[in-house]
Design an enzyme around this catalytic site. Sequence first.
Site, PDB file in Angstrom:
ATOM      1  CG  ASN A  12     -63.652  83.145 -32.622  1.00 17.74           C
ATOM      2  OD1 ASN A  12     -63.051  82.887 -33.441  1.00 17.74           O
ATOM      3  ND2 ASN A  12     -63.561  83.940 -31.735  1.00 17.74           N
ATOM      4  CE  LYS A  14     -62.203  81.890 -29.160  1.00 15.26           C
ATOM      5  NZ  LYS A  14     -62.150  82.265 -27.532  1.00 15.26           N
ATOM      6  CG  HIS A  98     -61.286  87.642 -30.226  1.00 13.05           C
ATOM      7  ND1 HIS A  98     -60.492  87.107 -29.090  1.00 13.05           N
ATOM      8  CD2 HIS A  98     -62.312  87.212 -30.023  1.00 13.05           C
ATOM      9  CE1 HIS A  98     -61.051  86.343 -28.549  1.00 13.05           C
ATOM     10  NE2 HIS A  98     -62.292  86.168 -29.006  1.00 13.05           N
ATOM     11  CD  GLU A 100     -58.985  84.104 -27.603  1.00 13.08           C
ATOM     12  OE1 GLU A 100     -58.977  83.626 -28.932  1.00 13.08           O
ATOM     13  OE2 GLU A 100     -59.622  83.753 -26.795  1.00 13.08           O
ATOM     14  CD  GLU A 170     -65.975  87.804 -27.453  1.00 12.22           C
ATOM     15  OE1 GLU A 170     -66.458  86.764 -27.447  1.00 12.22           O
ATOM     16  OE2 GLU A 170     -64.494  88.112 -27.863  1.00 12.22           O
ATOM     17  N   GLY A 176     -63.495  81.706 -22.619  1.00 16.15           N
ATOM     18  CA  GLY A 176     -63.039  80.343 -22.532  1.00 16.15           C
ATOM     19  C   GLY A 176     -62.555  79.877 -20.942  1.00 16.15           C
ATOM     20  CB  SER A 216     -68.324  80.932 -20.709  1.00 16.07           C
ATOM     21  OG  SER A 216     -66.838  81.095 -20.663  1.00 16.07           O
TER      22      SER A 216
HETATM   23  P1  PGA Z   1     -65.782  81.261 -25.600  1.00 18.46           P
HETATM   24  O1  PGA Z   1     -64.975  82.192 -26.541  1.00 18.46           O
HETATM   25  O2  PGA Z   1     -67.216  81.042 -25.837  1.00 18.46           O
HETATM   26  O3  PGA Z   1     -65.119  79.844 -25.710  1.00 18.46           O
HETATM   27  O4  PGA Z   1     -65.461  81.804 -24.061  1.00 18.46           O
HETATM   28  C1  PGA Z   1     -65.804  83.503 -26.938  1.00 18.46           C
HETATM   29  C2  PGA Z   1     -65.079  84.269 -27.857  1.00 18.46           C
HETATM   30  O5  PGA Z   1     -63.560  84.334 -27.522  1.00 18.46           O
HETATM   31  O6  PGA Z   1     -65.468  84.784 -28.873  1.00 18.46           O
END
Ligand code: PGA
Length: 254
Positions: A12, A14, A98, A100, A170, A176, A216
């Site tokens: 992803n 982003k 997601h 976010e 997740e 993140g 992460s």
């Molecule tokens: P990350 O993000 O690996 O940076 O924690 C995962 C995601 O949001 O899909």
Amino acid sequence: MDERRKPLIAGNWKMNLDLAGAVSLAREVLLRTASFGSVDVCVLPPFPLIQAVAGVLDGSAVGFGGQDLSKEDEGAYTGDVSAKMLLSLGCQYVCIGHSERREFHLETDESVRLKTGRALTAGLVPIVCVGERLAERDSGDTFMRVERQVTVGMGGLSPDELARVVVAYEPVWAIGTGRTATPAQAQEVHEYIRKLLSRMAGDVIALRMRILYGGSVKPGNARELLAQKDVDGALVGGASLSAESFAGIVECAG
Ligand code: PGA
């Protein structure tokens, strides 16, 4: 991970990269992951960069898709992107719900349900994200939260439709933050999600569905996470922006 399920590692990207950066990352991902035939690999670039990435990946073993899609078919929805548009670019996948999007765009389980339906109708593979916030984990509400996200977000789908869905667990507190769920914490929720899917689609289909872990994930922790019985791949954010670390995670799944 169960032998019957082919792992999927999804990157992803982003809201990162520009045109040149996306093309070069796609090229490098292709080079570094082409030999892992036992793993499905895909990347999810930002919308304006998909076409350029498609130019690199179309027809290759590395799939690609969108990070979101509209719940509407077409029309006056400024800023939105339809399933049809993604499909016309050659996308196979689309990420839905997601955290976010839920946080910054107020997406709900109901909009996730509508978007998942759109994706399936178009023939895209929806990667439906679920996961609890830190406060929910701390107050013991993880399972309740995830149950609602799964049963409402994927509600009303036929068993055949559900069979085409990929679920991504997740935990929001792990995205993140550098803070990963332990393999046991991930397995516990993945197993619970599979039980919910069994209830919705029957054991045979639930056993075939892939449940990815996200939050992460890095080459250093992927192997242990992916070794869990119900962890069938990973949705990778930060570490997918480097072809080397992304390929390192793909290798752990192979
Ligand atoms: P990350 O993000 O690996 O940076 O924690 C995962 C995601 O949001 O899909």
